[in-house]
Design a protein around this motif. Structure first.
Motif, PDB file in Angstrom:
ATOM      1  N   ILE A  10       0.828  -1.207   0.000  1.00 34.27           N
ATOM      2  CA  ILE A  10       0.000   0.000   0.000  1.00 34.27           C
ATOM      3  C   ILE A  10       0.864   1.260   0.000  1.00 34.27           C
ATOM      4  O   ILE A  10       0.511   2.258  -0.607  1.00 34.27           O
ATOM      5  CB  ILE A  10      -0.973  -0.023   1.205  1.00 34.27           C
ATOM      6  CG1 ILE A  10      -2.021  -1.106   0.968  1.00 34.27           C
ATOM      7  CG2 ILE A  10      -1.631   1.316   1.429  1.00 34.27           C
ATOM      8  CD1 ILE A  10      -2.913  -1.386   2.152  1.00 34.27           C
ATOM      9  N   VAL A  60      -4.232  -4.427  -4.660  1.00 34.27           N
ATOM     10  CA  VAL A  60      -3.750  -3.131  -4.180  1.00 34.27           C
ATOM     11  C   VAL A  60      -3.803  -2.093  -5.302  1.00 34.27           C
ATOM     12  O   VAL A  60      -4.202  -0.944  -5.083  1.00 34.27           O
ATOM     13  CB  VAL A  60      -2.329  -3.257  -3.599  1.00 34.27           C
ATOM     14  CG1 VAL A  60      -1.728  -1.896  -3.292  1.00 34.27           C
ATOM     15  CG2 VAL A  60      -2.342  -4.119  -2.345  1.00 34.27           C
ATOM     16  N   GLU A  63      -7.391  -1.030  -5.724  1.00 36.12           N
ATOM     17  CA  GLU A  63      -7.808  -0.145  -4.634  1.00 36.12           C
ATOM     18  C   GLU A  63      -7.277   1.270  -4.852  1.00 36.12           C
ATOM     19  O   GLU A  63      -7.985   2.244  -4.614  1.00 36.12           O
ATOM     20  CB  GLU A  63      -7.295  -0.678  -3.295  1.00 36.12           C
ATOM     21  CG  GLU A  63      -8.050  -1.867  -2.779  1.00 36.12           C
ATOM     22  CD  GLU A  63      -7.470  -2.428  -1.490  1.00 36.12           C
ATOM     23  OE1 GLU A  63      -6.430  -1.922  -1.011  1.00 36.12           O
ATOM     24  OE2 GLU A  63      -8.052  -3.383  -0.967  1.00 36.12           O
ATOM     25  N   LYS A  64      -6.035   1.376  -5.296  1.00 28.77           N
ATOM     26  CA  LYS A  64      -5.454   2.701  -5.561  1.00 28.77           C
ATOM     27  C   LYS A  64      -6.194   3.394  -6.708  1.00 28.77           C
ATOM     28  O   LYS A  64      -6.393   4.599  -6.671  1.00 28.77           O
ATOM     29  CB  LYS A  64      -3.971   2.576  -5.879  1.00 28.77           C
ATOM     30  CG  LYS A  64      -3.115   2.338  -4.646  1.00 28.77           C
ATOM     31  CD  LYS A  64      -1.657   2.387  -4.993  1.00 28.77           C
ATOM     32  CE  LYS A  64      -0.817   2.237  -3.777  1.00 28.77           C
ATOM     33  NZ  LYS A  64      -0.535   3.500  -3.099  1.00 28.77           N
TER      34      LYS A  64
END
Length: 71
Positions: A10, A60, A63-64
């Motif tokens: 993250i 990830v 999500e970003k």
């Protein structure tokens, strides 16, 4: 390559994640080809780990993208 943790991923930038993803996919490709040539994978646990790492990376990255945090 070791198991990647989502908490470590993250904090990385989008470009770093893409680079790690490309490297991981390349390594998986090489292991799969070696396994097909010998008809017996030498490191089946490493193949499984790489697949899971790719899934973690893609999660990830997604999500970003959804949060708009591509830095």
């Amino acid at each position: 390559m070791t198991k990647l943790k989502a908490s470590e991923l993250i904090s990385k930038t989008f470009d770093e994640l893409q680079a790690i993803l490309d490297d991981t996919r390349g390594e998986l490709f090489k292991l799969n080809n070696a396994a097909k040539l010998t008809k017996k994978p030498e490191q089946p646990e490493k193949i499984r780990m790489l697949k899971k790492n790719i899934a973690r990376l893609l999660t990830v990255i997604r999500e970003k993208q959804l949060t708009g945090n591509l830095s």
